[in-house]
Design a protein around this motif. Sequence first.
Motif, PDB file in Angstrom:
ATOM      1  N   ASN A   3       0.804  -1.218   0.000  1.00 50.08           N
ATOM      2  CA  ASN A   3       0.000   0.000   0.000  1.00 50.08           C
ATOM      3  C   ASN A   3       0.832   1.260   0.000  1.00 50.08           C
ATOM      4  OD1 ASN A   3      -2.474  -1.273  -0.081  1.00 50.08           O
ATOM      5  ND2 ASN A   3      -2.555  -1.523   2.120  1.00 50.08           N
ATOM      6  N   GLY A   4       2.123   1.164  -0.284  1.00 46.55           N
ATOM      7  CA  GLY A   4       2.977   2.338  -0.311  1.00 46.55           C
ATOM      8  C   GLY A   4       2.677   3.227  -1.507  1.00 46.55           C
ATOM      9  N   LEU A   5       3.062   4.476  -1.397  1.00 48.05           N
ATOM     10  CA  LEU A   5       2.813   5.443  -2.460  1.00 48.05           C
ATOM     11  C   LEU A   5       3.579   5.110  -3.736  1.00 48.05           C
ATOM     12  CD1 LEU A   5       2.824   8.785  -0.442  1.00 48.05           C
ATOM     13  CD2 LEU A   5       0.874   7.459  -1.239  1.00 48.05           C
ATOM     14  N   GLU A   6       4.702   4.411  -3.612  1.00 48.21           N
ATOM     15  CA  GLU A   6       5.494   4.095  -4.803  1.00 48.21           C
ATOM     16  C   GLU A   6       4.728   3.205  -5.782  1.00 48.21           C
ATOM     17  OE1 GLU A   6       6.315   1.049  -1.696  1.00 48.21           O
ATOM     18  OE2 GLU A   6       6.467   3.222  -1.652  1.00 48.21           O
ATOM     19  N   ASN A   7       3.749   2.465  -5.323  1.00 48.58           N
ATOM     20  CA  ASN A   7       2.974   1.581  -6.185  1.00 48.58           C
ATOM     21  C   ASN A   7       1.643   2.178  -6.630  1.00 48.58           C
ATOM     22  OD1 ASN A   7       4.881  -0.518  -6.047  1.00 48.58           O
ATOM     23  ND2 ASN A   7       4.095  -1.108  -4.051  1.00 48.58           N
ATOM     24  N   LEU A   8       1.384   3.406  -6.292  1.00 46.44           N
ATOM     25  CA  LEU A   8       0.105   4.037  -6.599  1.00 46.44           C
ATOM     26  C   LEU A   8       0.156   4.748  -7.947  1.00 46.44           C
ATOM     27  CD1 LEU A   8      -2.705   4.709  -5.428  1.00 46.44           C
ATOM     28  CD2 LEU A   8      -1.695   6.829  -4.575  1.00 46.44           C
ATOM     29  N   SER A   9      -0.880   4.604  -8.749  1.00 42.66           N
ATOM     30  CA  SER A   9      -0.990   5.313 -10.025  1.00 42.66           C
ATOM     31  C   SER A   9      -1.992   6.454  -9.871  1.00 42.66           C
ATOM     32  CB  SER A   9      -1.465   4.362 -11.121  1.00 42.66           C
ATOM     33  OG  SER A   9      -2.807   3.959 -10.867  1.00 42.66           O
ATOM     34  N   LEU A  10      -1.927   7.432 -10.772  1.00 40.97           N
ATOM     35  CA  LEU A  10      -2.898   8.528 -10.714  1.00 40.97           C
ATOM     36  C   LEU A  10      -4.331   8.037 -10.932  1.00 40.97           C
ATOM     37  CD1 LEU A  10      -1.126  11.615 -12.337  1.00 40.97           C
ATOM     38  CD2 LEU A  10      -1.576  11.158  -9.928  1.00 40.97           C
ATOM     39  N   PRO A  11      -4.604   7.109 -11.860  1.00 39.70           N
ATOM     40  CA  PRO A  11      -5.974   6.601 -11.963  1.00 39.70           C
ATOM     41  C   PRO A  11      -6.456   5.934 -10.668  1.00 39.70           C
ATOM     42  CG  PRO A  11      -4.801   6.139 -13.988  1.00 39.70           C
ATOM     43  CD  PRO A  11      -3.779   6.649 -12.994  1.00 39.70           C
ATOM     44  N   ALA A  12      -5.588   5.156 -10.029  1.00 44.46           N
ATOM     45  CA  ALA A  12      -5.975   4.521  -8.761  1.00 44.46           C
ATOM     46  C   ALA A  12      -6.193   5.576  -7.682  1.00 44.46           C
ATOM     47  CB  ALA A  12      -4.910   3.526  -8.322  1.00 44.46           C
ATOM     48  N   LEU A  13      -5.368   6.596  -7.670  1.00 45.53           N
ATOM     49  CA  LEU A  13      -5.515   7.690  -6.712  1.00 45.53           C
ATOM     50  C   LEU A  13      -6.849   8.403  -6.912  1.00 45.53           C
ATOM     51  CD1 LEU A  13      -4.104   9.385  -4.482  1.00 45.53           C
ATOM     52  CD2 LEU A  13      -3.227  10.809  -6.315  1.00 45.53           C
ATOM     53  N   ALA A  14      -7.196   8.673  -8.158  1.00 43.26           N
ATOM     54  CA  ALA A  14      -8.473   9.335  -8.451  1.00 43.26           C
ATOM     55  C   ALA A  14      -9.646   8.477  -7.980  1.00 43.26           C
ATOM     56  CB  ALA A  14      -8.583   9.620  -9.943  1.00 43.26           C
ATOM     57  N   ARG A  15      -9.590   7.172  -8.254  1.00 41.71           N
ATOM     58  CA  ARG A  15     -10.667   6.274  -7.799  1.00 41.71           C
ATOM     59  C   ARG A  15     -10.792   6.313  -6.280  1.00 41.71           C
ATOM     60  NH1 ARG A  15      -8.537   3.060 -11.710  1.00 41.71           N
ATOM     61  NH2 ARG A  15      -7.347   1.790 -10.231  1.00 41.71           N
ATOM     62  N   ARG A  16      -9.669   6.219  -5.582  1.00 41.97           N
ATOM     63  CA  ARG A  16      -9.700   6.223  -4.113  1.00 41.97           C
ATOM     64  C   ARG A  16     -10.201   7.550  -3.568  1.00 41.97           C
ATOM     65  NH1 ARG A  16      -5.008   2.774  -1.379  1.00 41.97           N
ATOM     66  NH2 ARG A  16      -5.041   1.003  -2.768  1.00 41.97           N
ATOM     67  N   ALA A  17      -9.923   8.630  -4.288  1.00 39.82           N
ATOM     68  CA  ALA A  17     -10.357   9.958  -3.836  1.00 39.82           C
ATOM     69  C   ALA A  17     -11.796  10.263  -4.228  1.00 39.82           C
ATOM     70  CB  ALA A  17      -9.438  11.036  -4.411  1.00 39.82           C
ATOM     71  N   GLY A  18     -12.345   9.470  -5.144  1.00 39.23           N
ATOM     72  CA  GLY A  18     -13.710   9.714  -5.598  1.00 39.23           C
ATOM     73  C   GLY A  18     -13.815  10.897  -6.544  1.00 39.23           C
ATOM     74  N   ILE A  19     -12.739  11.144  -7.300  1.00 40.18           N
ATOM     75  CA  ILE A  19     -12.758  12.223  -8.290  1.00 40.18           C
ATOM     76  C   ILE A  19     -12.413  11.636  -9.646  1.00 40.18           C
ATOM     77  CG2 ILE A  19     -12.173  14.021  -6.623  1.00 40.18           C
ATOM     78  CD1 ILE A  19      -9.301  13.940  -7.674  1.00 40.18           C
ATOM     79  N   GLY A  20     -12.697  12.380 -10.703  1.00 40.15           N
ATOM     80  CA  GLY A  20     -12.415  11.907 -12.043  1.00 40.15           C
ATOM     81  C   GLY A  20     -10.928  11.895 -12.343  1.00 40.15           C
ATOM     82  N   VAL A  21     -10.508  10.921 -13.139  1.00 39.92           N
ATOM     83  CA  VAL A  21      -9.106  10.828 -13.531  1.00 39.92           C
ATOM     84  C   VAL A  21      -8.694  12.089 -14.288  1.00 39.92           C
ATOM     85  CG1 VAL A  21      -7.443   9.517 -14.910  1.00 39.92           C
ATOM     86  CG2 VAL A  21      -9.169   8.316 -13.577  1.00 39.92           C
ATOM     87  N   ALA A  22      -9.558  12.568 -15.171  1.00 36.25           N
ATOM     88  CA  ALA A  22      -9.242  13.768 -15.949  1.00 36.25           C
ATOM     89  C   ALA A  22      -9.031  14.976 -15.035  1.00 36.25           C
ATOM     90  CB  ALA A  22     -10.345  14.055 -16.958  1.00 36.25           C
ATOM     91  N   THR A  23      -9.801  15.049 -13.968  1.00 33.16           N
ATOM     92  CA  THR A  23      -9.631  16.156 -13.015  1.00 33.16           C
ATOM     93  C   THR A  23      -8.246  16.114 -12.400  1.00 33.16           C
ATOM     94  OG1 THR A  23     -11.978  16.184 -12.503  1.00 33.16           O
ATOM     95  CG2 THR A  23     -10.499  17.179 -10.874  1.00 33.16           C
ATOM     96  N   LEU A  24      -7.802  14.943 -12.013  1.00 30.57           N
ATOM     97  CA  LEU A  24      -6.483  14.813 -11.408  1.00 30.57           C
ATOM     98  C   LEU A  24      -5.394  15.162 -12.419  1.00 30.57           C
ATOM     99  CD1 LEU A  24      -5.312  14.116  -8.666  1.00 30.57           C
ATOM    100  CD2 LEU A  24      -5.156  11.748  -9.404  1.00 30.57           C
ATOM    101  N   TYR A  25      -5.520  14.645 -13.658  1.00 30.00           N
ATOM    102  CA  TYR A  25      -4.516  14.930 -14.688  1.00 30.00           C
ATOM    103  C   TYR A  25      -4.540  16.407 -15.110  1.00 30.00           C
ATOM    104  CZ  TYR A  25      -2.813  10.213 -15.489  1.00 30.00           C
ATOM    105  OH  TYR A  25      -2.205   8.983 -15.353  1.00 30.00           O
ATOM    106  N   ARG A  26      -5.654  17.071 -14.964  1.00 30.76           N
ATOM    107  CA  ARG A  26      -5.730  18.499 -15.287  1.00 30.76           C
ATOM    108  C   ARG A  26      -4.806  19.307 -14.370  1.00 30.76           C
ATOM    109  NH1 ARG A  26     -11.025  19.691 -14.272  1.00 30.76           N
ATOM    110  NH2 ARG A  26     -11.529  18.493 -16.114  1.00 30.76           N
ATOM    111  N   HIS A  27      -4.638  18.823 -13.149  1.00 25.99           N
ATOM    112  CA  HIS A  27      -3.826  19.542 -12.163  1.00 25.99           C
ATOM    113  C   HIS A  27      -2.414  18.981 -12.023  1.00 25.99           C
ATOM    114  CE1 HIS A  27      -7.176  21.964 -10.747  1.00 25.99           C
ATOM    115  NE2 HIS A  27      -7.926  20.878 -10.860  1.00 25.99           N
ATOM    116  N   PHE A  28      -2.242  17.700 -12.309  1.00 24.82           N
ATOM    117  CA  PHE A  28      -0.946  17.043 -12.103  1.00 24.82           C
ATOM    118  C   PHE A  28      -0.648  16.125 -13.279  1.00 24.82           C
ATOM    119  CE2 PHE A  28      -3.111  17.616  -8.028  1.00 24.82           C
ATOM    120  CZ  PHE A  28      -2.233  18.508  -7.418  1.00 24.82           C
TER     121      PHE A  28
END
Length: 67
Positions: A3-28
């Motif tokens: 569960n470390g951050l090194e194995n986390l992807s932005l799509p997985a992060l967006a799912r866990r945060a309950g936000i759209g992947v495009a929203t996350l990529y718009r900022h990062f």
Amino acid sequence: MNNGLENLSLPALARRAGIGVATLYRHFATKEDLLTRFFAWLDEQGTGVEPPETPEELVRPLPRLYG
């Protein structure tokens, strides 16, 4: 699963945060960009808060910030 951050992807992060992947990529553009900017923001706050060690700790504020 590690569960470390090194194995986390932005799509997985967006799912866990309950936000759209495009929203996350718009900022990062990359996970490294997100983490660099997040840690810089934490440092600017001067809160003495430790950086997150798990994806859950990282995503907790995202829906409030980018919902």
